[in-house]
Write a protein that holds these residues in place. Structure first.
Motif, PDB file in Angstrom:
ATOM      1  N   GLU A  92      40.933  55.481  47.428  1.00 26.49           N
ATOM      2  CA  GLU A  92      41.592  56.695  47.936  1.00 26.49           C
ATOM      3  C   GLU A  92      42.029  57.731  46.796  1.00 26.49           C
ATOM      4  O   GLU A  92      41.931  59.071  47.118  1.00 26.49           O
ATOM      5  N   THR A  93      42.374  57.098  45.655  1.00 26.73           N
ATOM      6  CA  THR A  93      42.917  58.025  44.668  1.00 26.73           C
ATOM      7  C   THR A  93      41.878  58.693  44.101  1.00 26.73           C
ATOM      8  O   THR A  93      41.678  59.846  43.649  1.00 26.73           O
ATOM      9  N   LEU A  94      40.529  58.048  43.847  1.00 27.54           N
ATOM     10  CA  LEU A  94      39.362  58.428  43.211  1.00 27.54           C
ATOM     11  C   LEU A  94      38.695  59.708  44.138  1.00 27.54           C
ATOM     12  O   LEU A  94      38.536  60.945  43.491  1.00 27.54           O
ATOM     13  N   LYS A  95      38.777  59.354  45.522  1.00 29.33           N
ATOM     14  CA  LYS A  95      38.507  60.506  46.257  1.00 29.33           C
ATOM     15  C   LYS A  95      39.513  61.767  46.280  1.00 29.33           C
ATOM     16  O   LYS A  95      38.836  63.015  46.461  1.00 29.33           O
ATOM     17  N   HIS A  96      40.695  61.562  46.001  1.00 26.67           N
ATOM     18  CA  HIS A  96      41.515  62.682  46.018  1.00 26.67           C
ATOM     19  C   HIS A  96      41.162  63.293  44.652  1.00 26.67           C
ATOM     20  O   HIS A  96      41.457  64.635  44.791  1.00 26.67           O
ATOM     21  N   LEU A  97      41.056  62.760  43.806  1.00 19.81           N
ATOM     22  CA  LEU A  97      41.044  63.324  42.381  1.00 19.81           C
ATOM     23  C   LEU A  97      39.707  64.022  42.558  1.00 19.81           C
ATOM     24  O   LEU A  97      39.593  65.252  42.069  1.00 19.81           O
TER      25      LEU A  97
END
Length: 355
Positions: free
Chosen positions: A296-301
């Protein structure tokens, strides 16, 4: 392997103290919001901004956990690398993939130490920023109070203005750990453990692989320079082993710095995701803890910053890596030499600090 442990311990202390200010800048650049007022600042400007608005103490805020844990981790990593390289995989000097495998073997163990250390360090490094965001609403109210009442004393106005200054929730790393553990349990310290373990394995494998390779190349280069200076470049009776000691000694920090910079450059996107996972705001109040995972963090970044967002803060990280890794390997090899010279340890096997 007593000398390996002593060398690793020395490397951990020296590297942590030298590199922590740049690590702070890296973490701020990795996790700052796209709308942040400091998003356009360079690494040097951001460090200057931190010193100006938060004080010099903020530069080393949260240094306690990494100072302790990295001393332990470096002791474990150098010792395990030496053991597996000599006894299991039999890695050779130079560019040998077995050196990378030997380095990676200890990652699952010392990740148990680095995950809570990285979590507390990241929380402390971002504590002032998160506290500033929470106080923005209060600042507007305080400003209205100051403007609406001209009859307030100077002391009252100074108190209100002081409350608007950037400050966080936690004064020390111990307070941060105690507060979060009491509210959410011990497992909160292992937020981001999987991504941290993967990053550790990739980093340390690249780190030792490149170190052995770069060291061989730099020694060849510097011994060539030494022979050229002495006028023996064309002699068939000289070899790289006949070079002056300075060429072998200088190759250590150069190889260490380049290996650290290379390892950080290759694994930086994973560290950016790790910082996002471990740096997310966590309430100090008891309750249901909703944490964002690595994917989720990767997608958000990627959605908010694009692909280059995974390299936010890479410049201070590379600079820090060269400085820290060069000094770390120098401290390590120097400690090995000192142990053998003083007779503190009897081992002469596996050394890489040739005089």
């Amino acid at each position: 392997f007593g000398e390996e442990a002593i060398g690793g311990f020395a490397a951990g202390i020296v590297g942590t103290l030298l590199g922590f200010p740049l690590d702070l800048v890296k973490t701020r650049m990795q996790t700052q919001l796209s709308s942040s007022a400091t998003k356009q600042l360079s690494a040097v400007s951001l460090l200057s901004h931190i010193l100006r608005t938060e004080g010099i103490s903020a530069v080393y805020k949260g240094v306690g956990p990494p100072l302790l844990s990295l001393s332990i981790v470096n002791t474990l990593s150098f010792t395990s690398y030496s053991y597996f390289r000599q006894n299991t995989f039999h890695g050779r000097d130079g560019w040998d993939y077995k050196n990378a495998v030997s380095g990676m073997m200890g990652a699952p163990v010392f990740a148990l130490v680095t995950t809570p250390e990285n979590f507390l360090k990241t929380q402390m490094q971002l504590d002032n920023v998160q506290g500033d965001r929470e106080n923005k609403g209060k600042a507007k109210t305080s400003k209205q109070i100051l403007q609406s009442s001209s009859s307030r004393s100077v002391g009252e106005k100074q108190l209100i203005q002081q409350q608007q200054k950037t400050r966080g929730k936690f004064a020390t790393s111990f307070q941060c750990a105690r507060t979060l553990v009491s509210s959410h349990g011990l497992s909160v310290l292992y937020t981001g453990h999987v991504i941290n373990t993967v990053r550790e394995a990739a980093f340390v494998g690249t780190y030792f692989f490149c170190y052995e390779g770069y060291k061989t190349e730099f020694r060849k280069l510097l011994s060539g320079v030494d022979m050229l200076i002495r006028g023996n470049a064309g002699s068939s009776n000289t070899s790289h082993e006949d070079a002056a000691p300075w060429s072998k000694t200088l190759a250590i920090p150069m190889a260490g710095g380049c290996s650290g910079a290379t390892a950080w450059a290759l694994t930086f996107p994973m560290d950016c995701v790790r910082a996002g996972v471990q740096g997310q705001p966590i309430s100090a109040s008891p309750g249901i803890l909703k944490k964002q995972g690595a994917l989720e963090t990767l997608k958000h970044l990627l959605r908010s910053k694009g692909l280059m967002g995974l390299y936010a803060g890479v410049s201070p990280s590379i600079a820090r890596a060269f400085l820290v890794s060069g000094s770390r390997f120098s401290a390590y090899e120097g400690a090995l030499w000192l142990c053998r010279w003083s007779g503190l340890t009897s081992s002469s096997k596996g050394g890489r600090c040739e005089e």
